[in-house]
Design a protein around this motif. Structure first.
Motif, PDB file in Angstrom:
ATOM      1  N   GLU A  99       6.071 -12.594  -0.745  1.00 27.49           N
ATOM      2  CA  GLU A  99       6.955 -11.852  -1.635  1.00 27.49           C
ATOM      3  C   GLU A  99       6.331 -11.653  -3.016  1.00 27.49           C
ATOM      4  O   GLU A  99       6.388 -10.564  -3.574  1.00 27.49           O
ATOM      5  CB  GLU A  99       8.306 -12.561  -1.736  1.00 27.49           C
ATOM      6  N   LEU A 280      11.603  -1.087  12.310  1.00 23.78           N
ATOM      7  CA  LEU A 280      11.258  -2.384  11.724  1.00 23.78           C
ATOM      8  C   LEU A 280      12.369  -3.403  11.960  1.00 23.78           C
ATOM      9  O   LEU A 280      12.129  -4.592  12.142  1.00 23.78           O
ATOM     10  CB  LEU A 280      11.009  -2.205  10.225  1.00 23.78           C
ATOM     11  N   PHE A 288       5.723  -6.914  14.018  1.00 21.26           N
ATOM     12  CA  PHE A 288       5.092  -8.047  13.358  1.00 21.26           C
ATOM     13  C   PHE A 288       4.364  -8.928  14.365  1.00 21.26           C
ATOM     14  O   PHE A 288       3.420  -9.603  14.034  1.00 21.26           O
ATOM     15  CB  PHE A 288       6.134  -8.892  12.619  1.00 21.26           C
TER      16      PHE A 288
ATOM     17  N   LEU B  57      15.262 -10.384  -1.810  1.00 22.60           N
ATOM     18  CA  LEU B  57      14.536  -9.471  -2.684  1.00 22.60           C
ATOM     19  C   LEU B  57      14.622  -8.057  -2.120  1.00 22.60           C
ATOM     20  O   LEU B  57      13.986  -7.748  -1.121  1.00 22.60           O
ATOM     21  CB  LEU B  57      13.080  -9.929  -2.817  1.00 22.60           C
ATOM     22  N   LEU B  59      14.014  -3.991  -2.441  1.00 22.66           N
ATOM     23  CA  LEU B  59      13.210  -2.983  -3.141  1.00 22.66           C
ATOM     24  C   LEU B  59      13.895  -1.633  -3.059  1.00 22.66           C
ATOM     25  O   LEU B  59      13.256  -0.595  -3.179  1.00 22.66           O
ATOM     26  CB  LEU B  59      11.806  -2.907  -2.536  1.00 22.66           C
ATOM     27  N   ALA B 105      19.961  -3.888   7.600  1.00 22.96           N
ATOM     28  CA  ALA B 105      18.795  -4.506   6.955  1.00 22.96           C
ATOM     29  C   ALA B 105      18.861  -6.031   6.959  1.00 22.96           C
ATOM     30  O   ALA B 105      17.828  -6.697   6.996  1.00 22.96           O
ATOM     31  CB  ALA B 105      18.670  -3.999   5.519  1.00 22.96           C
ATOM     32  N   THR B 108      16.934  -8.551   9.113  1.00 23.51           N
ATOM     33  CA  THR B 108      15.572  -8.965   8.790  1.00 23.51           C
ATOM     34  C   THR B 108      15.622  -9.877   7.567  1.00 23.51           C
ATOM     35  O   THR B 108      16.659 -10.043   6.948  1.00 23.51           O
ATOM     36  CB  THR B 108      14.706  -7.750   8.425  1.00 23.51           C
ATOM     37  N   GLY B 110      12.856 -11.657   4.240  1.00 22.79           N
ATOM     38  CA  GLY B 110      11.542 -11.714   3.596  1.00 22.79           C
ATOM     39  C   GLY B 110      10.904 -10.342   3.443  1.00 22.79           C
ATOM     40  O   GLY B 110      11.536  -9.397   2.976  1.00 22.79           O
ATOM     41  N   VAL B 111       9.639 -10.243   3.865  1.00 19.38           N
ATOM     42  CA  VAL B 111       8.875  -9.019   3.674  1.00 19.38           C
ATOM     43  C   VAL B 111       9.509  -7.836   4.400  1.00 19.38           C
ATOM     44  O   VAL B 111       9.587  -6.731   3.865  1.00 19.38           O
ATOM     45  CB  VAL B 111       7.424  -9.236   4.149  1.00 19.38           C
ATOM     46  N   ALA B 112       9.998  -8.063   5.607  1.00 18.98           N
ATOM     47  CA  ALA B 112      10.603  -6.974   6.368  1.00 18.98           C
ATOM     48  C   ALA B 112      11.837  -6.440   5.645  1.00 18.98           C
ATOM     49  O   ALA B 112      12.058  -5.226   5.589  1.00 18.98           O
ATOM     50  CB  ALA B 112      10.968  -7.445   7.772  1.00 18.98           C
ATOM     51  N   MET B 114      12.330  -6.422   2.455  1.00 14.97           N
ATOM     52  CA  MET B 114      11.851  -5.643   1.316  1.00 14.97           C
ATOM     53  C   MET B 114      11.473  -4.234   1.760  1.00 14.97           C
ATOM     54  O   MET B 114      11.833  -3.238   1.123  1.00 14.97           O
ATOM     55  CB  MET B 114      10.636  -6.326   0.669  1.00 14.97           C
ATOM     56  N   ILE B 115      10.742  -4.134   2.873  1.00 17.66           N
ATOM     57  CA  ILE B 115      10.256  -2.818   3.308  1.00 17.66           C
ATOM     58  C   ILE B 115      11.410  -1.968   3.830  1.00 17.66           C
ATOM     59  O   ILE B 115      11.487  -0.766   3.549  1.00 17.66           O
ATOM     60  CB  ILE B 115       9.156  -2.973   4.370  1.00 17.66           C
ATOM     61  N   VAL B 116      12.324  -2.598   4.567  1.00 11.83           N
ATOM     62  CA  VAL B 116      13.448  -1.832   5.115  1.00 11.83           C
ATOM     63  C   VAL B 116      14.308  -1.259   3.988  1.00 11.83           C
ATOM     64  O   VAL B 116      14.681  -0.083   4.007  1.00 11.83           O
ATOM     65  CB  VAL B 116      14.295  -2.716   6.059  1.00 11.83           C
ATOM     66  N   ILE B 249      12.533  -0.761  -8.898  1.00  7.52           N
ATOM     67  CA  ILE B 249      11.584  -1.733  -9.453  1.00  7.52           C
ATOM     68  C   ILE B 249      12.082  -2.259 -10.801  1.00  7.52           C
ATOM     69  O   ILE B 249      11.933  -3.447 -11.104  1.00  7.52           O
ATOM     70  CB  ILE B 249      10.190  -1.088  -9.648  1.00  7.52           C
ATOM     71  N   LEU B 252      14.380  -5.287 -10.826  1.00  3.00           N
ATOM     72  CA  LEU B 252      13.582  -6.450 -10.436  1.00  3.00           C
ATOM     73  C   LEU B 252      12.811  -6.988 -11.636  1.00  3.00           C
ATOM     74  O   LEU B 252      12.786  -8.195 -11.902  1.00  3.00           O
ATOM     75  CB  LEU B 252      12.613  -6.043  -9.309  1.00  3.00           C
TER      76      LEU B 252
END
Lengths: 293, 319, 238
Positions: A99, A280, A288, B57, B59, B105, B108, B110-112, B114-116, B249, B252
């Protein structure tokens, strides 16, 4: 022009898009696959490649072909150096925590973009193509340079494939991707591999930027579209899976070319973005997980 | 234990009183700025509820801010509703979008995640461009003067009047601040923090964590929507810039700077960043460079932010 | 028999790849007893209780609790029905105070500020951490974190309290305190204990289940288990 030639033109355009996209997305995919880092600044490496190509080729105004060749070598090297620096100064210090790394690469995106705005300005500048002949089809003439782009990108993809699959360096990279701790235990310098991968990923994007700049002018905001398309490609293809990335790049590149000839590009982008988000969410293992398989 | 709560409550009320008093001493330019900052800080407070207190987190918060902005703006512009109804529609738009996105969303993490959220928000941004016939896309539109005047009983409000505007912005911020303050001190807030700390363990205490995360996202969406709606009504401009990635952004950044997971951090971060950008843009058009440098430095050397550091070093009672 | 059975598993199995971590286990637990599960490392103890409390999905078999099939329920729903699990590796919320830790577990049951304050104080007092309410859990010594973990379990007021290696890393004095605490708890709840420390097992358990290679090897009162030659060979003797 009737439907058939129109479709043929769309397919040609799509193929160019696909090859450039494959180069860019491969870089993003490599970085995620080996380092587990989502590099949001990837599009800026593409942009930096294009802008530097303009800067280098304008040094030799007398010979566009020579200038372009010089740019094709110098620009990716310079971008690779920038990426190395970013890895050393930022990513490594964050210990590649997922992150924090994303937030940092967002910062990097703004830094690169705004530095280019400061030193290069808000202009869109063309670079003269190294060759200027046109291929004459029965229905229309087509830029010979675009065919050169296809050939060059294909050669680079093949070279990268060879590097990863047939050389010792590639073996070391793949071992690191498979299991970081074990690789370290076997004496693989994981940090150096990470730096190398990050630089290689950036150089692939930069090369794509150089190749595209005679078709599309160099501009400080030109990195955003390739970033988004690369993301879409890498997610559809399966994060970290190189083969999947390449397949997805061709599907997306060609369909993008075809769709944008016949439909509103904005609507196509909306649908594509939503689709990718859903992939996703609902197919995470195919995305992943495939890197581990 | 409860003296800490009282002290924190007094601090919050003092900050609000100070903000109220400032309007009488500030010169015009800063008066106008602070009204804008209060609305943006409300947005940051909504973002912080999710990042700081639930550990998610996002985005893609720009889509929630924009839902409020367009919800209020289009309702006023196209349907001709009054300002209060426009505001309510804006809040509900933020809430509804947050719930819809959350249902998908939040599968998911963590990173996923954030991207979603990034992808959904990008789709929302493109949607504002696609329907340019109504939204006028990048160019945006200005709300008609009459729609910003409003009568309740014998009270007459004109949102274009600087004093009225300031106090409405302050009212919004006060509501968001006190709502987050009460929420994070409540049993629900305790569960949210527990999810941030260790979601698996929270499940093993009998909590269906998905519901709590959805609740946090919904509350965050409603607050972001309220901020967006207030922005449209108070500053009379609605444009797709506010739906762009940059506006995901910025909150954040404000929250990271002020202190993740502190109730007053969003205000401090927004004030500082607003004025830093303001000063820098006097010298260069590349003022976003500052945003980039700040993001990198914050995650690299100052991850707790200003109030987070103060809390760790001197004032553990800060909420 | 059926009236007093609190928990029963029928043919419960879990395979990880080709490894049968738990293999067709029929396990029953009576209301009000203190039961210990023992066995060598890798015998399948943690996997078995993981399936009982819903942390691990079984490959086959069913779990019944209070005569209801709970196989399809998620972990949180099982906790709400009265199955509490305390972790082998201590996982209290290190960033929160002891008060907040216990309050988290207690607040679904006890409502209102005052009542919650009183209940948390009572629970912390019960495990001997009354004066630590305001301390951040992460800075507590290990033994105290284990006690806090048990306070979390108690705060749920469970019908079945599962303790996974609760005395690991505790000093002798702390173990004595712990045994007294568990006997006290057993008045209100059924206790299921995974434990390596045989002194603790012999002192606390009314019945012992011995596992080996994912199956139940023997079951009985402590004396019977001690006398069982099969068990001695597989476990105690080694």
């Amino acid at each position: 022009m009737s439907f058939g030639p129109h479709l043929f033109l769309a397919l040609l355009e799509g193929t160019v898009t696909a090859f450039v996209l494959a180069l860019t997305a491969l870089g993003l995919s490599l970085v995620f696959g080996v380092m587990r880092v989502v590099n949001v600044a990837h599009g800026e490496f593409f942009m930096l490649g294009a802008v530097l190509a303009w800067a280098v080729s304008s040094l030799i105004p007398a010979s566009p072909a020579l200038g372009f060749l010089l740019a094709l070598i110098a620009s990716p090297l310079a971008v690779g150096a920038v990426a190395l620096l970013a890895d050393r100064l930022v990513l490594r210090r964050l210990n590649y925590a997922p992150e924090a790394t994303i937030v940092a690469t967002i910062g990097l995106l703004y830094i690169l973009q705004q530095l280019v705005l400061t030193f290069y300005g808000p202009y869109a500048r063309p670079v003269t193509a190294p060759i200027s002949f046109r291929v004459q089809f029965p229905w229309f003439g087509y830029s010979g340079y675009k065919l050169v782009v296809i050939a060059a990108a294909a050669a680079l993809l093949a070279a990268t494939w060879y590097l990863l699959m047939r050389t010792r360096i590639g073996l070391v990279m793949r071992a690191t991707q498979y299991d970081r701790e074990t690789a370290q235990a076997f004496g693989i310098p994981v940090e150096r591999v990470y730096s190398g991968i990050f630089a290689l990923g950036a150089m692939l994007a930069a090369t794509a930027g150089v190749l595209i700049v005679p078709i599309q002018q160099a501009h400080y905001l030109m990195g955003l579209d390739p970033l988004l398309l690369s993301f879409i490609t890498v997610i559809i293809g399966g994060l970290g899976s190189l083969r999947g990335t390449l397949v997805a790049a061709f599907v997306i590149g060609i369909s993008d070319g075809v769709i944008s000839v016949f439909f509103s590009p904005t609507l196509a982008k909306i649908i594509a973005t939503l689709f990718v988000a859903l992939v996703l969410v609902f197919r995470p293992s195919g995305l992943f997980g495939s890197a581990r398989a | 234990m409860h003296t800490g709560t009282r002290r924190a409550l007094l601090l919050h009320l003092a900050v609000l009183a100070g903000l109220f008093a400032l309007q009488f001493v500030l010169p015009d330019y800063h008066h106008r700025n602070l009204a804008r900052i209060l609305v943006l800080a409300s947005y940051a407070a909504g973002y912080n509820l999710l990042l700081g207190y639930t550990g998610l987190l996002s985005l893609g918060h720009a889509m929630l801010f924009a839902a409020g902005l367009y919800g209020a703006g289009l309702a006023v512009q196209l349907l001709g509703v009054n300002a209060a109804s426009g505001f309510a529609i804006g809040v509900l738009s933020g809430l509804a979008l947050a719930v819809a996105v959350g249902l998908v969303a939040l599968r998911t993490s963590g990173v996923a995640f954030m991207i979603v959220t990034l992808m959904f928000s990008q789709a929302a941004f493109l949607t504002t461009l696609y329907f340019a016939a109504f939204t006028r896309g990048d160019e945006g539109f200005v709300l008609p003067e009459a729609s910003r005047q409003y009568q309740i009983g014998s009270f007459f409000f004109d949102l274009s009047d600087p004093g009225t505007r300031y106090n409405f912005a302050l009212l919004l911020f006060a509501a968001c601040l006190m709502a987050t303050f009460v929420l994070v001190r409540s049993p629900i807030g305790r569960v949210l923090v527990a999810i941030r700390e260790n979601e698996q363990r929270t499940t093993m205490l009998g909590y269906h964590t998905f519901r709590y995360k959805l609740l946090a996202l919904a509350a965050s969406g409603a607050i972001s929507g309220a901020a967006g709606a207030a922005y449209a009504l108070l500053f009379s401009y609605v444009g797709s810039t506010f739906a762009s990635i940059q506006y995901s952004i910025l909150p954040l950044l404000w929250v990271l700077l002020g202190g993740v997971g502190t109730t007053l951090g969003p205000l401090i971060g927004t004030v500082l960043m607003f004025y830093l950008v303001d000063v820098i843009s006097g010298y260069t058009s590349a003022y976003l460079l500052l945003v980039g440098v700040a993001l990198v430095l914050l995650v690299l050397v100052f991850p707790k932010g200003i109030l987070g550091t103060v809390r760790a070093k001197a004032a553990p009672w800060l909420p | 028999m059926a009236a007093v059975t609190l928990l029963a598993t029928e043919g419960l199995s879990r395979h990880f790849g080709g490894v049968k971590a738990v293999d067709g286990v029929d396990f029953a637990l009576d209301r009000g007893e203190i039961r210990a599960i023992i066995g060598p490392n890798g015998a399948g103890k943690t996997t078995l209780v993981g399936m009982i409390c819903g942390r691990i999905d079984p490959s086959r078999g069913r779990v019944r609790f209070e005569d209801r099939d709970i196989t399809g329920l998620s972990a949180w729903a099982r906790v709400q029905r009265g199955i509490a699990y305390t972790f082998q590796i201590t996982s209290v919320f290190g960033g929160l105070t002891c008060f907040d830790n216990v309050a988290l577990a207690a607040q679904r049951r006890v409502h209102g500020h005052r009542a919650l304050d009183r209940e948390v104080a009572r629970l912390l007092g019960r495990v001997g951490l009354a004066d630590r309410a305001g301390v951040v859990a992460g800075v507590l010594p290990y033994g105290h974190q284990r006690l806090l973990e048990i306070a979390l379990g108690l705060a749920l007021k469970p019908k079945l309290l599962i303790l996974d290696e609760p005395t690991q890393g505790l000093s002798d004095a702390e173990i004595d305190h712990f045994c007294a605490l568990i006997r006290d708890v057993a008045a209100e709840a059924t206790v299921l204990l995974i434990e390596h420390n045989m002194a603790v097992v012999m002192e606390l358990a009314q019945r012992i289940t011995v596992m080996d290679n994912g199956r139940i090897l023997a079951e009985g009162a402590p004396e019977e288990i001690r006398a069982n030659p099969q068990v001695q060979e597989a476990y105690l003797g080694s």
